[in-house]
Design a protein around this motif. Structure first.
Motif, short mmCIF file in Angstrom:
data_model
loop_
_atom_site.label_atom_id
_atom_site.label_comp_id
_atom_site.label_asym_id
_atom_site.label_seq_id
_atom_site.Cartn_x
_atom_site.Cartn_y
_atom_site.Cartn_z
N VAL A 91 32.91 13.80 74.89
CA VAL A 91 33.00 14.22 73.50
C VAL A 91 33.97 13.30 72.75
O VAL A 91 34.91 12.77 73.34
CB VAL A 91 33.44 15.70 73.39
CG1 VAL A 91 32.43 16.60 74.07
CG2 VAL A 91 34.81 15.91 74.01
N TYR A 92 33.71 13.11 71.48
CA TYR A 92 34.60 12.26 70.69
C TYR A 92 34.61 12.69 69.23
O TYR A 92 33.71 13.38 68.75
CB TYR A 92 34.20 10.79 70.80
CG TYR A 92 32.93 10.39 70.08
CD1 TYR A 92 32.96 9.95 68.75
CD2 TYR A 92 31.70 10.41 70.73
CE1 TYR A 92 31.79 9.57 68.10
CE2 TYR A 92 30.53 10.03 70.08
CZ TYR A 92 30.58 9.61 68.76
OH TYR A 92 29.42 9.24 68.11
N ASP A 93 35.68 12.28 68.54
CA ASP A 93 35.75 12.41 67.09
C ASP A 93 36.48 11.16 66.58
O ASP A 93 36.54 10.16 67.28
CB ASP A 93 36.45 13.71 66.66
CG ASP A 93 37.87 13.87 67.19
OD1 ASP A 93 38.55 12.85 67.43
OD2 ASP A 93 38.33 15.02 67.36
N ASP A 94 37.03 11.22 65.41
CA ASP A 94 37.86 10.14 64.90
C ASP A 94 39.07 10.75 64.21
O ASP A 94 39.61 10.19 63.25
CB ASP A 94 37.07 9.25 63.93
CG ASP A 94 37.23 7.77 64.26
OD1 ASP A 94 37.97 7.44 65.22
OD2 ASP A 94 36.61 6.93 63.58
N GLN A 95 39.48 11.93 64.68
CA GLN A 95 40.57 12.69 64.08
C GLN A 95 41.63 13.05 65.13
O GLN A 95 42.12 14.17 65.18
CB GLN A 95 40.03 13.96 63.41
CG GLN A 95 39.24 13.73 62.15
CD GLN A 95 37.80 13.29 62.42
OE1 GLN A 95 37.20 13.64 63.44
NE2 GLN A 95 37.23 12.54 61.51
N ARG A 96 41.94 12.10 66.01
CA ARG A 96 43.00 12.29 67.01
C ARG A 96 42.73 13.47 67.93
O ARG A 96 43.61 14.22 68.29
CB ARG A 96 44.37 12.39 66.33
CG ARG A 96 44.74 11.14 65.55
CD ARG A 96 46.03 11.28 64.77
NE ARG A 96 47.19 11.41 65.64
CZ ARG A 96 48.44 11.38 65.22
NH1 ARG A 96 48.70 11.20 63.93
NH2 ARG A 96 49.45 11.52 66.07
N MET A 97 41.45 13.65 68.26
CA MET A 97 40.98 14.66 69.21
C MET A 97 40.98 16.07 68.64
O MET A 97 40.72 17.04 69.37
CB MET A 97 41.80 14.63 70.52
CG MET A 97 41.83 13.29 71.21
SD MET A 97 42.73 13.37 72.79
CE MET A 97 42.78 11.61 73.23
N ALA A 98 41.24 16.23 67.35
CA ALA A 98 41.35 17.56 66.75
C ALA A 98 40.11 18.42 66.98
O ALA A 98 40.21 19.62 67.22
CB ALA A 98 41.63 17.44 65.26
N PHE A 99 38.93 17.81 66.89
CA PHE A 99 37.68 18.57 67.00
C PHE A 99 36.99 18.34 68.35
O PHE A 99 36.34 19.25 68.87
CB PHE A 99 36.76 18.23 65.84
CG PHE A 99 37.46 18.42 64.51
CD1 PHE A 99 37.80 19.68 64.07
CD2 PHE A 99 37.85 17.33 63.75
CE1 PHE A 99 38.49 19.88 62.88
CE2 PHE A 99 38.54 17.51 62.55
CZ PHE A 99 38.87 18.79 62.11
N ALA A 100 37.17 17.16 68.92
CA ALA A 100 36.65 16.90 70.25
C ALA A 100 37.29 17.84 71.27
O ALA A 100 36.64 18.33 72.19
CB ALA A 100 36.88 15.45 70.64
N ALA A 101 38.59 18.11 71.10
CA ALA A 101 39.29 18.99 72.03
C ALA A 101 38.76 20.42 71.94
O ALA A 101 38.78 21.15 72.94
CB ALA A 101 40.80 18.97 71.77
#
Length: 266
Positions: A91-101
């Motif tokens: 999983v990935y995002d581009d918001q410092r893991m805020a949503f991927a986590a």
């Protein structure tokens, strides 16, 4: 090496049939920004899941701004993406893991341990010159079946009645914790007795884990019998849960409703 993180190069080296990639980019300020970004460009083969539509449930008077999604609905959605049991999910995002986590935590909560977060997010993938496109992948339905772990979640009542030696961790920015500002919820402040460990300190500005800096901050808490973690709505608290899991405490519990649920009773 970490248990739950993967580098762009390591992900690129995995054969396609061995993993499912999920894009979780999102913006609380502009809820379609993540999906729009995905439609413009994403990791080749990646699917998209939306925080409000896929990774959260129906809002009510209580329960917070991002209540946990219905397990059966999320199971069906993951099956549609082609997820099979024992298959790796990245999983990935581009918001410092805020949503991927959030998805990392949800998958493990639903019994799927084979999940990693792309370190550095989509930007790191692009900077590495790896394959991107704007094609929506088509997958054969998978056989993933959820096996939820309700003991991983605590309610407002459980937080209220927690044992004296339980450590309650507030993951929000210091100004919100201190009640100096509250840009989202109707009431400022924090739950009495909570300690403040802002989720942003888990990563650097590029979204990479700063393990050598983060691990020492947990040392004073690792011997505690029980850890409970919250944030504004149960999303960014998952970044701290990730950090705690990497530090050896994968038994920390999520107050899913978090401050948005707590202050709905005030």
């Amino acid at each position: 090496m970490t248990k739950y993180l993967i580098s762009p190069a390591a992900l690129a080296a995995l054969p396609g049939e061995q993993r499912v990639i999920i894009d979780c980019r999102f913006s609380l300020a502009e809820v379609e920004a993540g999906r729009n970004s995905y439609q413009q460009s994403h990791i080749t083969g990646a699917h998209y899941l939306h925080l409000d539509e896929d990774l959260s449930g129906t809002k009510a008077a209580h329960g917070g701004r991002h209540p946990l999604p219905d397990t059966q609905q999320l199971q069906q959605r993951l099956q549609q993406l082609g997820l099979n049991k024992n298959q790796l999910v990245v999983v990935y995002d581009d918001q410092r893991m805020a949503f991927a986590a959030r998805l990392w935590w949800l998958l493990r909560y639903m019994g799927h341990e084979q999940v990693k977060i792309l370190e550095g997010g989509y930007s790191a993938w692009q900077q590495a010159g790896l394959l991107c496109d704007n094609v929506q992948p088509i997958s054969t339905p998978g056989d993933f079946m959820a096996s939820p772990k309700p003991e991983w979640v605590v309610s407002r009542e459980q937080v209220l009645n927690r044992a004296a030696d339980t450590v309650l961790i507030d993951s929000r920015e210091a100004a919100r914790y201190q009640g100096l500002e509250e840009p989202i919820d109707p009431v400022a402040g924090h739950i009495e007795g909570a300690v403040n460990f802002p989720w942003q300190s888990v990563t650097d500005e590029q979204g990479c884990f700063v393990n050598e800096q983060v691990q020492p901050r947990w040392q004073q808490l690792l011997s505690s019998k029980e850890l409970m973690v919250y944030c504004g709505s149960g999303v960014t608290a998952c970044v701290n849960l990730l950090s705690l899991a990497e530090a050896g405490r994968d038994d920390a519990k999520l107050y899913a409703g978090s401050w948005s649920d707590w202050c709905s009773y005030l």
